[in-house]
Design a protein around this motif. Structure first.
Motif, PDB file in Angstrom:
ATOM      1  N   CYS A  91      47.619  52.684  39.645  1.00  0.00           N
ATOM      2  CA  CYS A  91      47.331  53.544  38.495  1.00  0.00           C
ATOM      3  C   CYS A  91      46.636  52.757  37.389  1.00  0.00           C
ATOM      4  CB  CYS A  91      48.619  54.177  37.988  1.00  0.00           C
ATOM      5  SG  CYS A  91      49.353  55.350  39.162  1.00  0.00           S
ATOM      6  N   HIS A  92      47.061  51.519  37.177  1.00  0.00           N
ATOM      7  CA  HIS A  92      46.397  50.657  36.185  1.00  0.00           C
ATOM      8  C   HIS A  92      44.933  50.449  36.572  1.00  0.00           C
ATOM      9  CE1 HIS A  92      45.425  47.326  33.573  1.00  0.00           C
ATOM     10  NE2 HIS A  92      45.221  46.535  34.618  1.00  0.00           N
ATOM     11  N   GLN A  93      44.685  50.280  37.857  1.00  0.00           N
ATOM     12  CA  GLN A  93      43.318  50.059  38.325  1.00  0.00           C
ATOM     13  C   GLN A  93      42.445  51.290  38.084  1.00  0.00           C
ATOM     14  OE1 GLN A  93      41.799  47.462  41.868  1.00  0.00           O
ATOM     15  NE2 GLN A  93      42.678  49.313  42.716  1.00  0.00           N
ATOM     16  N   LEU A  94      42.984  52.470  38.329  1.00  0.00           N
ATOM     17  CA  LEU A  94      42.236  53.700  38.075  1.00  0.00           C
ATOM     18  C   LEU A  94      41.890  53.826  36.593  1.00  0.00           C
ATOM     19  CD1 LEU A  94      44.314  56.053  40.382  1.00  0.00           C
ATOM     20  CD2 LEU A  94      41.850  55.661  40.612  1.00  0.00           C
ATOM     21  N   ARG A  95      42.860  53.530  35.739  1.00  0.00           N
ATOM     22  CA  ARG A  95      42.606  53.616  34.294  1.00  0.00           C
ATOM     23  C   ARG A  95      41.610  52.548  33.848  1.00  0.00           C
ATOM     24  NH1 ARG A  95      48.560  54.484  34.344  1.00  0.00           N
ATOM     25  NH2 ARG A  95      48.872  56.727  34.025  1.00  0.00           N
ATOM     26  N   ALA A  96      41.689  51.378  34.456  1.00  0.00           N
ATOM     27  CA  ALA A  96      40.750  50.311  34.102  1.00  0.00           C
ATOM     28  C   ALA A  96      39.325  50.722  34.445  1.00  0.00           C
ATOM     29  CB  ALA A  96      41.125  49.019  34.819  1.00  0.00           C
ATOM     30  N   ALA A 449      37.950  39.639  35.130  1.00  0.00           N
ATOM     31  CA  ALA A 449      37.427  38.401  35.709  1.00  0.00           C
ATOM     32  C   ALA A 449      37.858  38.191  37.155  1.00  0.00           C
ATOM     33  CB  ALA A 449      37.863  37.204  34.869  1.00  0.00           C
ATOM     34  N   GLN A 450      38.668  39.077  37.694  1.00  0.00           N
ATOM     35  CA  GLN A 450      39.207  38.844  39.040  1.00  0.00           C
ATOM     36  C   GLN A 450      38.109  38.922  40.103  1.00  0.00           C
ATOM     37  OE1 GLN A 450      41.080  37.287  41.106  1.00  0.00           O
ATOM     38  NE2 GLN A 450      42.977  38.252  40.378  1.00  0.00           N
ATOM     39  N   HIS A 451      38.284  38.088  41.132  1.00  0.00           N
ATOM     40  CA  HIS A 451      37.416  38.161  42.306  1.00  0.00           C
ATOM     41  C   HIS A 451      38.296  38.109  43.537  1.00  0.00           C
ATOM     42  CE1 HIS A 451      33.683  37.817  44.599  1.00  0.00           C
ATOM     43  NE2 HIS A 451      34.386  37.046  45.406  1.00  0.00           N
ATOM     44  N   HIS A 452      38.239  39.176  44.343  1.00  0.00           N
ATOM     45  CA  HIS A 452      38.992  39.229  45.589  1.00  0.00           C
ATOM     46  C   HIS A 452      37.997  39.373  46.727  1.00  0.00           C
ATOM     47  CE1 HIS A 452      42.546  39.633  48.036  1.00  0.00           C
ATOM     48  NE2 HIS A 452      42.132  40.797  48.536  1.00  0.00           N
ATOM     49  N   GLY A 453      37.532  38.242  47.201  1.00  0.00           N
ATOM     50  CA  GLY A 453      36.539  38.168  48.259  1.00  0.00           C
ATOM     51  C   GLY A 453      36.310  36.706  48.569  1.00  0.00           C
ATOM     52  N   GLY A 454      35.392  36.420  49.436  1.00  0.00           N
ATOM     53  CA  GLY A 454      35.113  35.033  49.775  1.00  0.00           C
ATOM     54  C   GLY A 454      34.093  34.944  50.881  1.00  0.00           C
ATOM     55  N   PRO A 455      33.721  33.719  51.263  1.00  0.00           N
ATOM     56  CA  PRO A 455      32.773  33.542  52.356  1.00  0.00           C
ATOM     57  C   PRO A 455      33.315  34.141  53.663  1.00  0.00           C
ATOM     58  CG  PRO A 455      33.107  31.484  51.147  1.00  0.00           C
ATOM     59  CD  PRO A 455      34.163  32.431  50.686  1.00  0.00           C
ATOM     60  N   TYR A 456      32.401  34.507  54.552  1.00  0.00           N
ATOM     61  CA  TYR A 456      32.786  35.069  55.851  1.00  0.00           C
ATOM     62  C   TYR A 456      33.692  34.076  56.603  1.00  0.00           C
ATOM     63  CZ  TYR A 456      32.408  37.328  60.385  1.00  0.00           C
ATOM     64  OH  TYR A 456      32.699  37.965  61.559  1.00  0.00           O
ATOM     65  N   SER A 463      31.028  39.945  47.354  1.00  0.00           N
ATOM     66  CA  SER A 463      31.454  40.894  46.334  1.00  0.00           C
ATOM     67  C   SER A 463      32.973  40.892  46.262  1.00  0.00           C
ATOM     68  CB  SER A 463      30.934  42.294  46.654  1.00  0.00           C
ATOM     69  OG  SER A 463      31.509  42.770  47.855  1.00  0.00           O
ATOM     70  N   THR A 464      33.519  41.671  45.353  1.00  0.00           N
ATOM     71  CA  THR A 464      34.971  41.728  45.170  1.00  0.00           C
ATOM     72  C   THR A 464      35.473  43.151  45.366  1.00  0.00           C
ATOM     73  OG1 THR A 464      36.789  41.321  43.610  1.00  0.00           O
ATOM     74  CG2 THR A 464      34.704  42.050  42.672  1.00  0.00           C
ATOM     75  N   SER A 465      36.697  43.286  45.848  1.00  0.00           N
ATOM     76  CA  SER A 465      37.322  44.599  45.961  1.00  0.00           C
ATOM     77  C   SER A 465      38.320  44.836  44.835  1.00  0.00           C
ATOM     78  CB  SER A 465      38.037  44.738  47.316  1.00  0.00           C
ATOM     79  OG  SER A 465      39.061  43.769  47.447  1.00  0.00           O
ATOM     80  N   VAL A 466      38.504  43.861  43.961  1.00  0.00           N
ATOM     81  CA  VAL A 466      39.424  43.972  42.826  1.00  0.00           C
ATOM     82  C   VAL A 466      38.689  43.502  41.578  1.00  0.00           C
ATOM     83  CG1 VAL A 466      41.628  43.268  41.830  1.00  0.00           C
ATOM     84  CG2 VAL A 466      41.417  43.525  44.313  1.00  0.00           C
ATOM     85  N   GLY A 467      38.951  44.170  40.456  1.00  0.00           N
ATOM     86  CA  GLY A 467      38.298  43.796  39.210  1.00  0.00           C
ATOM     87  C   GLY A 467      37.114  44.688  38.902  1.00  0.00           C
ATOM     88  N   ALA A 468      36.651  44.615  37.659  1.00  0.00           N
ATOM     89  CA  ALA A 468      35.621  45.532  37.175  1.00  0.00           C
ATOM     90  C   ALA A 468      34.325  45.450  37.964  1.00  0.00           C
ATOM     91  CB  ALA A 468      35.346  45.252  35.695  1.00  0.00           C
ATOM     92  N   THR A 469      33.965  44.264  38.437  1.00  0.00           N
ATOM     93  CA  THR A 469      32.682  44.122  39.120  1.00  0.00           C
ATOM     94  C   THR A 469      32.681  44.719  40.526  1.00  0.00           C
ATOM     95  OG1 THR A 469      33.323  41.860  39.701  1.00  0.00           O
ATOM     96  CG2 THR A 469      31.879  42.140  37.803  1.00  0.00           C
TER      97      THR A 469
END
Length: 510
Positions: A91-96, A449-456, A463-469
């Motif tokens: 829910c926090h993520q949706l509001r963000a 600022a979060q980044h949830h991703g990484g090299p193959y 890209s990231t699946s978490v955070g504004a970007t």
């Protein structure tokens, strides 16, 4: 005609079916859902409506919390405390993302007025980003809220203005249906058609979805095998599409000799908590830990042994995963020079017990059968590799594939900048999208600022699946050249009637 296969909700604590939830979607039904989503694109054009919808979705989910958590626990055995926290995070993520939509910086507006003195001359150029189209989202098993129907891929895709079709995960089909209904009620409350969020069930439906010509992009969280198959299918289409997949991660941890000497007990306890959290079913579980040989490392392993031995058996998300875990730890434990201070395995008929394996790091410095230890094993197990010196530890790190996270445990002196702390950080940076110092990777904060991703193979795209970007996954830039203002979208008008942040003639505004 063959009847559609039923979709059952199953209790992982017993392996018994709870109820039939739905039937697997046929190719015709997938086509209908995707076309309906495609027709709903225009309804998401208004940013104010999108932001209000995302906030309403969070409010509706919060209001239904008791029922949602009850169903989620019945299908996943993750427990009410964990699930209540995960729902709050969702829910926090949706509001963000509602805030991101309102602020508008994600549109990346750039305006360059004509400049005949430039070489070559610059025409009138105005750029912003537009939605891609219908996004396919493949739900994760281990996060029934945060990476599923209302999870990060869905939230960020909707925020970008794209309808979504979710392929429900078979481990929580009843919850998927319930969450989809909640989100559709929120959509209706803001005049949006229910078709902005579609839902399909079934393996074949997931394949049909990635191949559908109106699907413009896809997000996936799951296994390397399944993710790679979908990634290849996305690339093999007549018109290839972006595929943002999270496939697997070992999440290495390096403990320096000085850190082990300084706080062996604290590191051992922290490692035990991180590797067994959620019965070891976190995508950022530390799966390989480089620990120095010698007395300091021995103390860490002793603490780890005591802490893991005190961990109660747990239930995995389904019996297929349980079978894979048992087979995986058995195969790894049989390798030469591998020992099991605490043997992972079957904790009961439906549960598993946590444990860890140790191996000389030298076994991992060159290709061989021990490469199996460098592959993720889903469940409550980690591999402790004992290294003789820094050269040996770095040789192991050099052989690792891409990861979501990489962690280094430093001493107080090393963390202050003395010694080789900075060099170790530099060695870990190419391995992962998130580098953790003196902490543990489990727990992914929802923050700009979060980044949830990484090299193959951690992910298939940078890209990231978490955070504004994360919203950037579902957009593409368009530039208008020498276009009369009367024909331009209001976002690109000189007067900036929408008050959006932008860059004009190389100067930032707003």
């Amino acid at each position: 005609m063959t009847a559609a296969a039923p979709v059952w909700s199953v209790d992982p604590r017993t392996g018994k079916p709870r109820e039939q939830v739905a039937v697997e979607a046929t190719p015709q039904e997938v086509d209908t859902v995707v076309r309906a989503a495609h027709a709903a694109r225009g309804a998401l054009a208004d940013r104010a409506v999108r932001a209000a919808f995302l906030r309403a979705a969070a409010d509706h989910l919060t209001a239904a919390r008791e029922q949602l958590v009850e169903v989620a626990d019945a299908e996943t055995a993750l427990g009410p405390v964990r699930l209540t926290g995960e729902l709050a995070r969702t829910c926090h993520q949706l509001r963000a993302f509602a805030g991101v939509v309102e602020e508008g910086a994600f549109l990346d507006i750039v305006i360059d007025h004509p400049d005949d003195s430039a070489v070559p001359p610059v025409p009138d150029l105005r750029r912003h980003k537009v939605p891609l189209g219908v996004v396919a989202v493949y739900s994760a098993s281990n996060f029934p809220f945060a990476f599923s129907v209302a999870g990060g891929d869905t939230a960020s895709a909707l925020a970008a203005g794209n309808p979504v079709v979710v392929k429900a995960h078979p481990d929580h089909p009843a919850l998927s249906e319930l969450v989809a209904k909640v989100l559709r009620r929120a959509a209706a409350g803001h005049g949006l058609p229910a078709d902005v969020l579609g839902l399909v069930h079934g393996f074949d439906a997931g394949v049909e979805l990635i191949r559908h010509p109106l699907i413009a992009a896809a997000g996936f969280t799951g296994s390397i095998r399944g993710g790679r198959a979908l990634f290849d299918a996305a690339a093999a289409r007549p018109v290839p599409i972006p595929f943002h997949g999270e496939l697997g991660s070992l999440n290495p941890v390096l403990v320096t000799e000085a850190a082990a000497a300084e706080r062996a007990a604290g590191i051992g306890t922290g490692l035990a908590g991180s590797m067994t959290l959620g019965t070891g079913q976190f995508c950022v579980k530390p799966g390989l830990v480089l620990v120095p040989s010698g007395a300091a490392g021995d103390g860490l392993v002793k603490t780890l042994t005591d802490a893991v031995s005190d961990t109660d058996p747990g239930v995995l998300l389904d019996h297929r995963m349980r079978d894979a875990f048992l087979a995986g730890v058995t195969e790894r434990a049989q390798l030469p020079d591998v020992e099991s201070p605490v043997t992972p395995g079957a904790g009961g008929e439906h549960t598993v017990s946590a444990g860890f394996l140790t191996v000389p790091a030298e076994r991992l410095t060159a290709p061989g059968p021990h490469d199996l230890l460098l592959e993720e094993c889903f469940g409550p197990v980690t591999v402790v590799a004992r290294y003789a010196d820094d050269t040996e530890a770095r040789a192991v790190l050099a052989r690792l594939p891409g990861n979501l996270t990489a962690t280094v445990q430093l001493s107080t002196e090393e963390a202050s900048g003395a010694g080789h702390g900075a060099d170790l950080l530099a060695a870990l940076t190419p391995l992962a999208g998130r580098v953790v110092v003196n902490g543990w990777p489990t727990g992914v904060a929802v923050a700009p600022a979060q980044h949830h991703g990484g090299p193959y193979p951690a992910t298939t795209s940078p890209s990231t699946s978490v955070g504004a970007t994360a919203i950037e996954r579902w957009l593409r830039p368009v530039v208008y050249q020498n276009t009369p203002e009367a024909l331009l979208p209001p976002e690109l008008h000189d007067a900036n009637p929408l008050g959006l942040p932008r860059r004009v003639d190389n100067h930032r505004e707003g």
